[in-house]
Structure formats: C-alpha cells, structure tokens
Design a protein around this motif. Structure first.
Motif, PDB file in Angstrom:
ATOM      1  N   ALA A  32      19.238  12.668 -61.596  1.00  0.00           N
ATOM      2  CA  ALA A  32      20.101  13.480 -62.449  1.00  0.00           C
ATOM      3  C   ALA A  32      19.267  14.233 -63.486  1.00  0.00           C
ATOM      4  CB  ALA A  32      21.154  12.611 -63.142  1.00  0.00           C
ATOM      5  N   PHE A  33      18.114  13.691 -63.857  1.00  0.00           N
ATOM      6  CA  PHE A  33      17.182  14.430 -64.715  1.00  0.00           C
ATOM      7  C   PHE A  33      16.757  15.712 -64.016  1.00  0.00           C
ATOM      8  CE2 PHE A  33      12.784  15.563 -65.646  1.00  0.00           C
ATOM      9  CZ  PHE A  33      12.763  15.626 -67.033  1.00  0.00           C
ATOM     10  N   THR A  34      16.441  15.611 -62.722  1.00  0.00           N
ATOM     11  CA  THR A  34      16.049  16.781 -61.939  1.00  0.00           C
ATOM     12  C   THR A  34      17.191  17.778 -61.852  1.00  0.00           C
ATOM     13  OG1 THR A  34      14.548  15.388 -60.669  1.00  0.00           O
ATOM     14  CG2 THR A  34      15.107  17.532 -59.726  1.00  0.00           C
ATOM     15  N   TRP A  35      18.416  17.290 -61.739  1.00  0.00           N
ATOM     16  CA  TRP A  35      19.581  18.187 -61.775  1.00  0.00           C
ATOM     17  C   TRP A  35      19.541  19.047 -63.032  1.00  0.00           C
ATOM     18  CZ3 TRP A  35      24.864  16.113 -63.759  1.00  0.00           C
ATOM     19  CH2 TRP A  35      25.764  17.164 -63.915  1.00  0.00           C
ATOM     20  N   GLY A  36      19.288  18.433 -64.179  1.00  0.00           N
ATOM     21  CA  GLY A  36      19.230  19.196 -65.423  1.00  0.00           C
ATOM     22  C   GLY A  36      18.128  20.235 -65.401  1.00  0.00           C
ATOM     23  N   VAL A  37      16.953  19.860 -64.848  1.00  0.00           N
ATOM     24  CA  VAL A  37      15.848  20.818 -64.734  1.00  0.00           C
ATOM     25  C   VAL A  37      16.248  21.997 -63.866  1.00  0.00           C
ATOM     26  CG1 VAL A  37      13.494  21.162 -63.878  1.00  0.00           C
ATOM     27  CG2 VAL A  37      14.075  19.051 -65.107  1.00  0.00           C
ATOM     28  N   GLY A  97      26.559  29.496 -57.256  1.00  0.00           N
ATOM     29  CA  GLY A  97      26.943  28.516 -56.254  1.00  0.00           C
ATOM     30  C   GLY A  97      26.038  27.302 -56.264  1.00  0.00           C
ATOM     31  N   ALA A  98      24.736  27.514 -56.483  1.00  0.00           N
ATOM     32  CA  ALA A  98      23.789  26.403 -56.532  1.00  0.00           C
ATOM     33  C   ALA A  98      24.059  25.509 -57.733  1.00  0.00           C
ATOM     34  CB  ALA A  98      22.363  26.943 -56.582  1.00  0.00           C
ATOM     35  N   ARG A  99      24.307  26.103 -58.878  1.00  0.00           N
ATOM     36  CA  ARG A  99      24.592  25.316 -60.081  1.00  0.00           C
ATOM     37  C   ARG A  99      25.888  24.525 -59.915  1.00  0.00           C
ATOM     38  NH1 ARG A  99      24.727  28.557 -65.366  1.00  0.00           N
ATOM     39  NH2 ARG A  99      24.580  26.443 -66.216  1.00  0.00           N
ATOM     40  N   ARG A 100      26.890  25.167 -59.353  1.00  0.00           N
ATOM     41  CA  ARG A 100      28.180  24.512 -59.141  1.00  0.00           C
ATOM     42  C   ARG A 100      28.054  23.371 -58.136  1.00  0.00           C
ATOM     43  NH1 ARG A 100      30.684  28.884 -58.906  1.00  0.00           N
ATOM     44  NH2 ARG A 100      30.598  29.202 -56.652  1.00  0.00           N
ATOM     45  N   ALA A 101      27.264  23.580 -57.073  1.00  0.00           N
ATOM     46  CA  ALA A 101      27.088  22.541 -56.057  1.00  0.00           C
ATOM     47  C   ALA A 101      26.417  21.300 -56.639  1.00  0.00           C
ATOM     48  CB  ALA A 101      26.270  23.098 -54.896  1.00  0.00           C
ATOM     49  N   LEU A 102      25.390  21.498 -57.459  1.00  0.00           N
ATOM     50  CA  LEU A 102      24.706  20.363 -58.084  1.00  0.00           C
ATOM     51  C   LEU A 102      25.641  19.600 -59.020  1.00  0.00           C
ATOM     52  CD1 LEU A 102      21.287  22.073 -58.824  1.00  0.00           C
ATOM     53  CD2 LEU A 102      21.597  20.046 -57.385  1.00  0.00           C
ATOM     54  N   TRP A 144      26.778  15.560 -58.418  1.00  0.00           N
ATOM     55  CA  TRP A 144      26.529  14.467 -59.355  1.00  0.00           C
ATOM     56  C   TRP A 144      27.815  13.933 -59.973  1.00  0.00           C
ATOM     57  CZ3 TRP A 144      22.418  11.590 -59.432  1.00  0.00           C
ATOM     58  CH2 TRP A 144      21.240  12.103 -58.891  1.00  0.00           C
ATOM     59  N   GLU A 145      28.821  14.764 -60.088  1.00  0.00           N
ATOM     60  CA  GLU A 145      30.120  14.263 -60.548  1.00  0.00           C
ATOM     61  C   GLU A 145      30.699  13.298 -59.517  1.00  0.00           C
ATOM     62  OE1 GLU A 145      34.583  15.866 -61.796  1.00  0.00           O
ATOM     63  OE2 GLU A 145      32.971  17.297 -61.403  1.00  0.00           O
ATOM     64  N   ILE A 149      24.383   9.354 -66.261  1.00  0.00           N
ATOM     65  CA  ILE A 149      24.070  10.561 -65.498  1.00  0.00           C
ATOM     66  C   ILE A 149      24.021  11.771 -66.429  1.00  0.00           C
ATOM     67  CG2 ILE A 149      24.915  12.138 -63.711  1.00  0.00           C
ATOM     68  CD1 ILE A 149      23.755   9.538 -62.609  1.00  0.00           C
ATOM     69  N   GLU A 150      24.965  11.864 -67.336  1.00  0.00           N
ATOM     70  CA  GLU A 150      25.017  13.003 -68.263  1.00  0.00           C
ATOM     71  C   GLU A 150      23.805  13.017 -69.190  1.00  0.00           C
ATOM     72  OE1 GLU A 150      27.967  14.974 -71.679  1.00  0.00           O
ATOM     73  OE2 GLU A 150      28.474  13.063 -70.730  1.00  0.00           O
ATOM     74  N   ALA A 151      23.403  11.836 -69.671  1.00  0.00           N
ATOM     75  CA  ALA A 151      22.236  11.769 -70.554  1.00  0.00           C
ATOM     76  C   ALA A 151      20.973  12.217 -69.833  1.00  0.00           C
ATOM     77  CB  ALA A 151      22.073  10.348 -71.086  1.00  0.00           C
ATOM     78  N   LEU A 152      20.826  11.809 -68.587  1.00  0.00           N
ATOM     79  CA  LEU A 152      19.666  12.225 -67.795  1.00  0.00           C
ATOM     80  C   LEU A 152      19.680  13.732 -67.572  1.00  0.00           C
ATOM     81  CD1 LEU A 152      19.742   9.317 -65.219  1.00  0.00           C
ATOM     82  CD2 LEU A 152      17.757   9.888 -66.612  1.00  0.00           C
ATOM     83  N   ARG A 153      20.828  14.247 -67.217  1.00  0.00           N
ATOM     84  CA  ARG A 153      20.954  15.696 -66.981  1.00  0.00           C
ATOM     85  C   ARG A 153      20.613  16.479 -68.238  1.00  0.00           C
ATOM     86  NH1 ARG A 153      24.546  19.997 -69.028  1.00  0.00           N
ATOM     87  NH2 ARG A 153      24.639  21.561 -67.377  1.00  0.00           N
ATOM     88  N   ASN A 154      21.098  16.049 -69.371  1.00  0.00           N
ATOM     89  CA  ASN A 154      20.831  16.760 -70.625  1.00  0.00           C
ATOM     90  C   ASN A 154      19.348  16.743 -70.972  1.00  0.00           C
ATOM     91  OD1 ASN A 154      23.553  17.286 -70.873  1.00  0.00           O
ATOM     92  ND2 ASN A 154      23.950  15.616 -72.320  1.00  0.00           N
ATOM     93  N   GLU A 155      18.700  15.610 -70.731  1.00  0.00           N
ATOM     94  CA  GLU A 155      17.265  15.525 -71.002  1.00  0.00           C
ATOM     95  C   GLU A 155      16.487  16.446 -70.071  1.00  0.00           C
ATOM     96  OE1 GLU A 155      13.550  14.204 -72.589  1.00  0.00           O
ATOM     97  OE2 GLU A 155      15.621  14.208 -73.336  1.00  0.00           O
TER      98      GLU A 155
END
Length: 343
Positions: free
Chosen positions: A19-24, A63-68, A72-73, A307-313
C-alpha cells in the motif's frame, strides 16, 4: 511547455506494505510531465503493476489511479487477515508488535507447522477473487500500453520466471504473490511457481535490456539495517525472511554497478548494452525509518487504517522525491549505485 520525462518502475513486494507503493504510484500518476514506459514487480509489486497497467489501458492516468484505489479498498474489506483485536489505528502507532492481533500470531505460528495443503485445504484465496473481478487479462494482453515484467519463482529449479504482457494471466499474477507457507503452489503449463520475491524482488534486468527509458525508479519496502542480532525464534524468522527477499535485488544491483563501472572506463562505447549502461540512471523511493517501525507480521495486516497510513506515507515520499529529483531525470542518478561495488 513542461519538459516530458519517461521512466521505468521496479516495484518491490511485501504483502500489505505494498500500500506504500500504491501511494508512490498515485503521486507519480498525478505528475503529467512523467510517462511510464514499463513496470517490473514481484508479489505485491507485481499486483500493483498489473492493476495500474489495466486501469491505464481503460482510461489513462485517471483510470490507473482509480484502479489502484479500488483494489486496495477491496483488499482492506475482503482480505482474510483482518482478525479482530486492537490494531494499528494511526500512523503514530505503526509497528508496535503489541498491536498485532493474537489471532494473526497464532495463524502464522501454525503456518510453520502445517503446510497450506493442511492449513488451507480448500485453497481459499480472496486475492484471486478480487483480481478476477477487477482485471480483464485478455484486454491487458491486447491493449496494454505499459510493458510489464512479472516475476515468479519456479519451484522445481528455483529459477526466476518473467511473465510479460502476452503471457499474463490470473494464474501468472497469483504465482508471483504465492507465499508457500500460506498458499499452494500455482501451476501454469505443468510447472509449479512460488512468490517471485525469492528470485527477484523486484527484477531490474528486463528494464535494462528491453526498455529505452534512461531512468529506472525502484520503489523499496526495506527497513533500516538491523544492528542488533536477533535472538528469539520470531526475530530470527523475520530476519531470515527479510534477507531472503532482498538478497536477489542486492546481487542484481551489484552486477549492474560493476557493469556500469566497466562501461564508463573506455573512451568509446562499442556495443548497445555498453551505451545503455553509460546512460542509465537509477533512482530510489523508500521510507526506511517508517518501515522500521513496522513488525514483520504487519505485512499481513489489511485493516483500512493501516492501509491508509501506508498509502499516505508513500505519496508523501514520492512527492518529496519528485520535488528534489524531477529535474535530474534523464541527466543523472539520484541513487549511488557505487555503494554496491565490492571493496
């Protein structure tokens, strides 16, 4: 007009830490001056890569951002490891071993005694359902605009297998994320496969040999070096796991560093690979201090706040990296490969 830059991405695996990679990725996709030629990945890195590429084929960056985000949701709702119990609620609490649910600790203890064929006889895998619902693999094979290199490990030989766009399937992606302590080996064309992180986490060489972009951006989920020698069984197991999933990457980076040093020694580059190595730039996005606060078992924690904390980081680190290094893309590395040269 803003200057357009093209990169390739190498995404490390690490369970829910992906999920960190998702944020990146979310932040990189926001940057319209940045194009992605190819993505390599293992395990969670491969899943992120395929989800992004499929979303991009459907509706470009949006579309890529929405898919990710959708993926994760779904993971945070449907994944099997959301055991009850007090857990990490905010970024400030990340990594405390006390917050890992007791049920999760018990499950992992059993996984060291019982094989997945005994512990999970019906081969239940919610990730399979999520990916089957979200990814149209046939469309990805035909319309995919981003080159993909998905790593898996051949059980019979221990060798690396790379699945490219035309070879991608649900089974190929599940093979890349198949932890042998939890899931049965995935069979493809009569060959059994385990997690790609054992042999390439993530694979770099396809981005070097089969792409034209001068810049490789590696997204890592590593922790800071561990000074203390592990003494308990859990600590030893966790450290062995860390070493096993990082050794292949360090070996590959060392090989690239040595080859690049040799390529830069001469006045003239005669071969195409030598010219490619001379122009190659390597960049790194990670958050070692943050990851050092996470326990090994937290890779199986898929609760939404975590998951949200990892994404934000991840998004914050990617933003900081872009602010500091965007102008250097195509010019020079922002990561010193020479640190991998033998001394």
């Amino acid at each position: 007009m803003p200057q357009q830059k093209t990169v390739t991405l190498a995404l490390q695996g690490g369970g829910s830490h992906g999920a960190f990679t998702w944020g990146v990725l979310d932040r990189l996709l926001e940057e319209e001056r940045l194009d992605i030629e190819a993505i390599s990945g293992a395990s969670a890195g491969a899943v992120n890569a395929v989800v992004l590429a499929h979303g991009y084929a459907v509706d470009g960056r949006a579309g890529a951002r929405r898919a990710l985000a959708d993926f994760w949701e779904r993971v945070s709702v449907k994944a099997p490891f959301n055991f009850s119990g007090d857990d990490i609620k905010t970024g400030a609490d990340l990594g405390s071993g006390a917050e890992v649910p007791v049920a999760l600790r018990m499950f992992m203890s059993l996984s060291r005694i019982l094989s997945p064929y005994q512990l999970n006889p019906f081969d239940i895998n919610p990730l399979r359902d999520i990916l089957a619902e979200q990814i149209d693999f046939e469309r990805l094979r035909v319309d995919g605009k981003i080159k993909l290199f998905v790593a898996a490990t051949q059980v019979s030989t221990g060798m690396l297998k790379i699945f490219r766009n035309k070879q991608l399937s649900l089974d190929a992606l599940l093979a890349s994320a198949c932890l042998p302590a939890i899931h049965r080996a995935v069979e493809i064309d009569g060959e059994a496969y385990w997690d790609g992180g054992f042999t390439a986490n993530p694979p770099i060489f396809p981005l070097l040999h089969q792409c034209s972009a001068r810049d490789i951006v590696v997204v890592l989920l590593h922790r800071n070096p561990q000074a203390a020698v592990p003494t308990s069984a859990d600590e030893i197991y966790a450290r062995l796991t860390d070493i096993g999933f990082s050794a292949a990457l360090f070996t590959e980076l060392q090989g690239i560093a040595l080859a690049q040093r040799e390529a830069q020694r001469g006045w003239i580059a005669f071969g195409s690979l030598e010219r490619r190595l001379r122009k190659l730039n390597v960049h790194l996005v990670d958050s070692r201090d943050f990851m050092s606060r996470l326990s090994g078992l937290s890779k199986l924690n898929t609760q939404a706040p975590f998951i949200e904390a990892l994404r934000n980081e991840g998004k914050a680190q990617a933003d900081a990296w872009l602010q500091e290094n965007f102008q250097h893309l195509g010019v020079r590395s922002s990561f010193n490969l020479a640190r991998f040269l033998r001394r």
